[in-house]
Design a protein around this motif. Structure first.
Motif, PDB file in Angstrom:
ATOM      1  N   TYR A   1       0.850  -1.203   0.000  1.00 50.76           N
ATOM      2  CA  TYR A   1       0.000   0.000   0.000  1.00 50.76           C
ATOM      3  C   TYR A   1       0.876   1.240   0.000  1.00 50.76           C
ATOM      4  O   TYR A   1       1.807   1.360   0.803  1.00 50.76           O
ATOM      5  CB  TYR A   1      -0.916   0.000   1.224  1.00 50.76           C
ATOM      6  CG  TYR A   1      -2.015  -1.025   1.115  1.00 50.76           C
ATOM      7  CD1 TYR A   1      -3.207  -0.713   0.468  1.00 50.76           C
ATOM      8  CD2 TYR A   1      -1.847  -2.309   1.615  1.00 50.76           C
ATOM      9  CE1 TYR A   1      -4.220  -1.652   0.330  1.00 50.76           C
ATOM     10  CE2 TYR A   1      -2.848  -3.261   1.486  1.00 50.76           C
ATOM     11  CZ  TYR A   1      -4.034  -2.925   0.844  1.00 50.76           C
ATOM     12  OH  TYR A   1      -5.021  -3.865   0.707  1.00 50.76           O
ATOM     13  N   THR A   2       0.575   2.164  -0.923  1.00 54.94           N
ATOM     14  CA  THR A   2       1.422   3.335  -1.034  1.00 54.94           C
ATOM     15  C   THR A   2       0.589   4.575  -1.356  1.00 54.94           C
ATOM     16  O   THR A   2      -0.634   4.545  -1.241  1.00 54.94           O
ATOM     17  CB  THR A   2       2.556   3.064  -2.057  1.00 54.94           C
ATOM     18  OG1 THR A   2       3.450   4.161  -2.078  1.00 54.94           O
ATOM     19  CG2 THR A   2       2.005   2.812  -3.459  1.00 54.94           C
ATOM     20  N   ASP A   3       1.271   5.669  -1.743  1.00 56.91           N
ATOM     21  CA  ASP A   3       0.577   6.943  -1.918  1.00 56.91           C
ATOM     22  C   ASP A   3       0.136   7.210  -3.353  1.00 56.91           C
ATOM     23  O   ASP A   3      -0.310   8.302  -3.675  1.00 56.91           O
ATOM     24  CB  ASP A   3       1.461   8.093  -1.402  1.00 56.91           C
ATOM     25  CG  ASP A   3       2.827   8.139  -2.067  1.00 56.91           C
ATOM     26  OD1 ASP A   3       3.067   7.338  -2.992  1.00 56.91           O
ATOM     27  OD2 ASP A   3       3.664   8.965  -1.663  1.00 56.91           O
ATOM     28  N   VAL A   4       0.313   6.228  -4.240  1.00 62.87           N
ATOM     29  CA  VAL A   4      -0.180   6.343  -5.611  1.00 62.87           C
ATOM     30  C   VAL A   4      -1.083   5.139  -5.876  1.00 62.87           C
ATOM     31  O   VAL A   4      -1.040   4.163  -5.132  1.00 62.87           O
ATOM     32  CB  VAL A   4       0.995   6.396  -6.631  1.00 62.87           C
ATOM     33  CG1 VAL A   4       1.653   7.759  -6.626  1.00 62.87           C
ATOM     34  CG2 VAL A   4       2.029   5.306  -6.363  1.00 62.87           C
TER      35      VAL A   4
ATOM     36  N   ILE B   1       1.284   0.889  -9.822  1.00 61.39           N
ATOM     37  CA  ILE B   1       2.463   1.172 -10.650  1.00 61.39           C
ATOM     38  C   ILE B   1       1.987   1.939 -11.876  1.00 61.39           C
ATOM     39  O   ILE B   1       1.044   1.528 -12.551  1.00 61.39           O
ATOM     40  CB  ILE B   1       3.170  -0.135 -11.035  1.00 61.39           C
ATOM     41  CG1 ILE B   1       3.618  -0.857  -9.751  1.00 61.39           C
ATOM     42  CG2 ILE B   1       4.368   0.140 -11.938  1.00 61.39           C
ATOM     43  CD1 ILE B   1       3.984  -2.297  -9.946  1.00 61.39           C
ATOM     44  N   LEU B   2       2.608   3.063 -12.106  1.00 63.05           N
ATOM     45  CA  LEU B   2       2.195   3.940 -13.197  1.00 63.05           C
ATOM     46  C   LEU B   2       3.236   3.867 -14.311  1.00 63.05           C
ATOM     47  O   LEU B   2       4.353   3.365 -14.110  1.00 63.05           O
ATOM     48  CB  LEU B   2       2.076   5.375 -12.680  1.00 63.05           C
ATOM     49  CG  LEU B   2       1.126   5.536 -11.481  1.00 63.05           C
ATOM     50  CD1 LEU B   2       1.304   6.896 -10.837  1.00 63.05           C
ATOM     51  CD2 LEU B   2      -0.309   5.353 -11.910  1.00 63.05           C
ATOM     52  N   THR B   3       2.856   4.416 -15.462  1.00 60.55           N
ATOM     53  CA  THR B   3       3.757   4.360 -16.621  1.00 60.55           C
ATOM     54  C   THR B   3       5.057   5.117 -16.360  1.00 60.55           C
ATOM     55  O   THR B   3       6.072   4.847 -16.993  1.00 60.55           O
ATOM     56  CB  THR B   3       3.067   4.911 -17.865  1.00 60.55           C
ATOM     57  OG1 THR B   3       2.488   6.180 -17.499  1.00 60.55           O
ATOM     58  CG2 THR B   3       1.976   3.980 -18.357  1.00 60.55           C
ATOM     59  N   THR B   4       5.039   6.082 -15.446  1.00 61.22           N
ATOM     60  CA  THR B   4       6.265   6.692 -14.969  1.00 61.22           C
ATOM     61  C   THR B   4       5.944   7.454 -13.678  1.00 61.22           C
ATOM     62  O   THR B   4       4.813   7.417 -13.201  1.00 61.22           O
ATOM     63  CB  THR B   4       6.924   7.614 -16.026  1.00 61.22           C
ATOM     64  OG1 THR B   4       8.262   7.915 -15.598  1.00 61.22           O
ATOM     65  CG2 THR B   4       6.158   8.910 -16.218  1.00 61.22           C
ATOM     66  N   ASP B   5       6.919   8.138 -13.125  1.00 59.58           N
ATOM     67  CA  ASP B   5       6.717   8.829 -11.847  1.00 59.58           C
ATOM     68  C   ASP B   5       5.754  10.017 -12.017  1.00 59.58           C
ATOM     69  O   ASP B   5       6.067  10.959 -12.730  1.00 59.58           O
ATOM     70  CB  ASP B   5       8.070   9.330 -11.332  1.00 59.58           C
ATOM     71  CG  ASP B   5       7.975   9.860  -9.904  1.00 59.58           C
ATOM     72  OD1 ASP B   5       6.841  10.161  -9.447  1.00 59.58           O
ATOM     73  OD2 ASP B   5       9.021   9.976  -9.246  1.00 59.58           O
ATOM     74  N   PRO B   6       4.588   9.982 -11.376  1.00 56.38           N
ATOM     75  CA  PRO B   6       3.602  11.049 -11.567  1.00 56.38           C
ATOM     76  C   PRO B   6       4.065  12.393 -11.000  1.00 56.38           C
ATOM     77  O   PRO B   6       3.504  13.431 -11.335  1.00 56.38           O
ATOM     78  CB  PRO B   6       2.380  10.537 -10.793  1.00 56.38           C
ATOM     79  CG  PRO B   6       2.956   9.617  -9.769  1.00 56.38           C
ATOM     80  CD  PRO B   6       4.155   8.982 -10.403  1.00 56.38           C
ATOM     81  N   ARG B   7       5.093  12.362 -10.159  1.00 53.44           N
ATOM     82  CA  ARG B   7       5.597  13.643  -9.652  1.00 53.44           C
ATOM     83  C   ARG B   7       6.353  14.392 -10.750  1.00 53.44           C
ATOM     84  O   ARG B   7       6.508  15.608 -10.687  1.00 53.44           O
ATOM     85  CB  ARG B   7       6.537  13.427  -8.471  1.00 53.44           C
ATOM     86  CG  ARG B   7       5.810  12.928  -7.240  1.00 53.44           C
ATOM     87  CD  ARG B   7       6.814  12.662  -6.122  1.00 53.44           C
ATOM     88  NE  ARG B   7       6.293  11.642  -5.242  1.00 53.44           N
ATOM     89  CZ  ARG B   7       5.757  11.892  -4.046  1.00 53.44           C
ATOM     90  NH1 ARG B   7       5.685  13.120  -3.592  1.00 53.44           N
ATOM     91  NH2 ARG B   7       5.300  10.905  -3.317  1.00 53.44           N
ATOM     92  N   LEU B   8       6.875  13.650 -11.716  1.00 47.53           N
ATOM     93  CA  LEU B   8       7.621  14.273 -12.813  1.00 47.53           C
ATOM     94  C   LEU B   8       6.749  14.440 -14.048  1.00 47.53           C
ATOM     95  O   LEU B   8       6.879  15.408 -14.790  1.00 47.53           O
ATOM     96  CB  LEU B   8       8.856  13.425 -13.167  1.00 47.53           C
ATOM     97  CG  LEU B   8       9.839  13.178 -12.019  1.00 47.53           C
ATOM     98  CD1 LEU B   8      10.959  12.251 -12.460  1.00 47.53           C
ATOM     99  CD2 LEU B   8      10.414  14.511 -11.526  1.00 47.53           C
TER     100      LEU B   8
HETATM  101  P1  ADP Z   1       6.291   4.295   0.139  1.00 59.13           P
HETATM  102  O1  ADP Z   1       6.652   5.235   1.240  1.00 59.13           O
HETATM  103  O2  ADP Z   1       4.848   3.909   0.157  1.00 59.13           O
HETATM  104  O3  ADP Z   1       7.209   3.112   0.059  1.00 59.13           O
HETATM  105  P2  ADP Z   1       7.716   5.539  -2.024  1.00 59.13           P
HETATM  106  O4  ADP Z   1       7.848   7.016  -1.922  1.00 59.13           O
HETATM  107  O5  ADP Z   1       8.878   4.691  -1.674  1.00 59.13           O
HETATM  108  O6  ADP Z   1       6.424   5.124  -1.200  1.00 59.13           O
HETATM  109  O7  ADP Z   1       7.243   5.122  -3.503  1.00 59.13           O
HETATM  110  C1  ADP Z   1       6.084   5.715  -4.059  1.00 59.13           C
HETATM  111  C2  ADP Z   1       6.501   6.858  -4.970  1.00 59.13           C
HETATM  112  O8  ADP Z   1       7.203   6.324  -6.082  1.00 59.13           O
HETATM  113  C3  ADP Z   1       5.356   7.607  -5.621  1.00 59.13           C
HETATM  114  O9  ADP Z   1       4.868   8.631  -4.789  1.00 59.13           O
HETATM  115  C4  ADP Z   1       5.964   8.129  -6.912  1.00 59.13           C
HETATM  116  O10 ADP Z   1       6.371   9.483  -6.779  1.00 59.13           O
HETATM  117  C5  ADP Z   1       7.211   7.286  -7.105  1.00 59.13           C
HETATM  118  N1  ADP Z   1       7.261   6.606  -8.401  1.00 59.13           N
HETATM  119  C6  ADP Z   1       8.332   6.589  -9.237  1.00 59.13           C
HETATM  120  N2  ADP Z   1       8.069   5.894 -10.330  1.00 59.13           N
HETATM  121  C7  ADP Z   1       6.813   5.419 -10.211  1.00 59.13           C
HETATM  122  C8  ADP Z   1       5.974   4.605 -11.028  1.00 59.13           C
HETATM  123  N3  ADP Z   1       6.400   4.115 -12.193  1.00 59.13           N
HETATM  124  N4  ADP Z   1       4.741   4.316 -10.581  1.00 59.13           N
HETATM  125  C9  ADP Z   1       4.312   4.785  -9.401  1.00 59.13           C
HETATM  126  N5  ADP Z   1       5.048   5.562  -8.583  1.00 59.13           N
HETATM  127  C10 ADP Z   1       6.285   5.881  -8.975  1.00 59.13           C
END
Ligand code: ADP
Ligand code: ASP
Ligand code: MG
Length: 601
Positions: A174-177, A180-187
């Protein structure tokens, strides 16, 4: 009744309210008739805060004391979550890594798990308790019982290892997104959710910078066949399934250490085409591979080495039947690559039909610098010269003279104690196998290059063995194609990437090796970014590399180095171009969509 391991990351347990929400979700899972073990991270940015405190005291704190310090973060969250569960009337007990019996090697700050003694967890689960386990930490095997940590982001690894040890029905991260997304949504804010992804693809993405899963967690899921999902802590959406291959039961002994290499693979049906001395400017790779793709020719390895002066070399391999057409394309393009009609750059095309590709493959080589070094030294000891090297996190491939193939395979199979057979097929086919499933950016790498390495067996072996002995992990190793004569000796350049934190150490080691071996200058560049695309479908689809290079060229981004494996393509670009490059590539493969993922603070 199922046995479920749930893991909650830092943001998900970042406040009292969030811990209470997690407790509700856990209790609900129990109410549905399941046994639950929960693994948690430290609250919010606690670990970063502790690192900062240490740095205020010492620029190089002892790694043992760092483990002592950082492991406290998780101890806070397990106690609080356990209290929150008890407050809801749910019987629960918190346990540190040591209490659970997460036994690791003694390597502080990057320990690997050796074993998990499950008796105590099982006993508490039998008694109807929720067991709340501290992620990221373990206890050393030595009689000193030292507290160890697994490396940043390591709670994912704790969770999957516990799930493997308990033979859990599923492991939920369980996480904050939303998954798994196609890339990092923060970028890239228009990144989209994937429904599923294979372990092989996720391993590449995770090790190329997708922080959402710790690569070692994926490695364990893959080796032990752990059913894994990544989901949002805030919703009930199903998230992303990470598909593991079917595995026969495997002993827990040496959990993360046994079998770094699963297979030795070879391909004698390949031929090599190299273009030497082509201009080092945006668009060249795009043009070459665009033409290759237009002919519907499927390429395998692509390597572009570091530039020399204002020119570069690009080499690639194709299936032998495609060689004639690939050579024709390269030959047609070469003269057109001059800057101006008076340009002195003399692009040259060379082909070699008598090559073989030998590879070692296995998830266990991640972060284990000795494995690639062992491959090179095994080949050197067998007298086999390496022509091209290309690596990914889970594979090292070398092209060699076709005549040496049998010798190389025998030596490698002996050295790694494996038979020369491919991996079993994935258990469940994913929904589709797009050629590119995701993209990743890594801004934390540095490039190291050694010029003019003598072209004879044993050179790469020596350099990478020295780095491995010092514990420096290398990534994206490439060996150039151009053979230059220095004092009558044929030489090639070798370039690779390391973590920025290791760059100076790598420089010192490689400079010493260069003197010993009679190589040229050593160059280190920390201002680089690595942008990569990953997808199983690219194995069968011509033109993927061309599309990536074109996307970068269209944005005026120069490619400094290229390395590929069957399922990924990585390019090094200027650090300042990193995010722009990621966006360009993500868009070019149609990965953007209309869903907007909002990442909570
Ligand atoms: P947690 O504290 O739950 O382990 P992390 O910060 O380690 O969370 O990992 C989640 C973060 O990973 C997301 O907030 C997102 O910014 C980043 N991230 C990078 N690449 C991806 C991706 N392909 N899909 C989803 N999240 C990604
Ligand atoms: N708390 C540790 C870290 O921040 C482990 C983790 O969250 O996975 O790296
Ligand atoms: Mg994490």
């Amino acid at each position: 009744m199922a046995l479920i391991v749930q893991k909650y990351g830092g943001t998900s347990v970042g406040s009292v309210e969030r811990i209470q929400a997690v407790a509700q979700r856990v209790r609900q899972t129990v109410a549905e008739g399941n046994q639950v073990a929960v693994v948690v991270s430290a609250m919010g940015k606690t670990t970063d805060g502790l690192v900062k405190l240490a740095q205020e005291i010492s620029s190089q704190p002892s790694r043992r004391e760092m483990d002592m310090l950082l492991s406290t973060g998780e101890q806070v969250s397990i106690a609080l979550l356990s209290m929150a569960l008890q407050a809801l009337g749910q019987d629960a007990i918190s346990l540190t890594g040591a209490q659970v019996g997460i036994v690791t090697e003694s390597e502080h700050t990057r320990a690997r798990i050796l074993d998990i003694r499950t008796d105590r967890i099982r006993r508490h689960l039998q008694d109807g308790k929720v067991v709340v386990v501290a992620g990221f930490q373990g206890i050393s095997q030595s009689s000193d019982l030292e507290i160890t940590t697994l490396g940043r982001g390591g709670s994912d690894t704790s969770a999957v290892a516990v799930a493997a040890a308990l033979q859990a029905d599923t492991c939920e991260i369980y996480t904050d997104v939303p998954g798994i997304l196609t890339t990092d949504p923060r970028l890239v804010p228009d990144a989209q959710l994937m429904r599923d992804i294979t372990c092989d693809e996720m391993l590449e993405l995770a090790s190329l910078g997708a922080k959402v899963l710790h690569p070692r967690a994926v490695e364990i899921a893959r080796n032990y066949g752990v059913p894994l999902v990544v989901r949002s802590s805030w919703t009930q959406e199903p998230g992303t399934r990470v598909i593991a291959p079917l595995r026969s039961p495997r002993s827990l002994e040496g959990l993360e250490l046994a079998h770094p290499v699963d297979a030795v693979e070879f391909d004698t049906n390949q031929a090599k085409v190299a273009l030497l001395r082509i201009p080092d400017r945006p668009g060249i790779a795009a043009r070459l591979f665009g033409e290759i793709a237009a002919q519907n020719l499927n390429i395998d390895l692509v390597i572009q080495s570091i530039h020399e002066g204002n020119t570069n070399d690009i080499a690639f391999t194709v299936a032998q039947p495609s060689l004639v057409r690939a050579e024709a394309v390269a030959a047609a393009i070469a003269p057109a690559l001059r800057e101006t009609p008076t340009d002195t750059t003399q692009a040259e095309v060379i082909v070699d039909q008598r090559i073989a590709k030998v590879s070692i493959a296995g998830a266990g080589m991640i972060g284990r610098p000795g494995v690639a070094a062992k491959m090179f030294s095994t080949l050197a000891a067998a007298g086999v010269n390496i022509q091209m090297i290309s690596t990914s996190e889970v594979k090292v491939s070398c092209t060699i003279d076709a005549e040496d193939c049998d010798l190389a395979i025998t030596a490698l199979c002996n050295a790694f104690q494996v038979t020369c057979s491919p991996l079993e097929a994935e258990s469940a086919a994913p929904s589709a196998t797009p050629e590119v499933r995701g993209a990743a950016l890594d801004l934390k790498q540095a490039q190291v290059a050694v010029r003019h390495v003598p072209d004879r067996p044993g050179m790469a072996a020596r350099i990478f063995a020295l780095l491995a002995e010092a514990g420096v992990s290398v990534d994206m190793i490439i060996q150039s194609q151009r053979c230059r004569l220095v004092n009558g000796l044929a030489t090639r350049d070798i370039a690779f990437t390391v973590a920025q934190a290791d760059a100076e150490q790598a420089r010192t080691i490689v400079e010493a090796a260069a003197t010993e071996l009679g190589c040229g200058e050593v160059l280190v560049n920390v201002a680089i970014a690595k942008v990569s695309v990953v997808g199983m479908g690219m194995i069968e689809t011509p033109g993927v590399a061309a599309r990536m290079f074109k996307a970068l060229a269209d944005d005026g981004i120069n490619i400094q180095m290229i390395a590929t494996s069957e399922i990924k393509i990585s390019c090094l670009v200027n650090e300042a171009d990193g995010v722009k490059a990621l966006k360009a590539v993500h868009g070019a493969f149609g990965l953007s969509g209309s869903e907007r993922v909002v990442v909570p603070a």
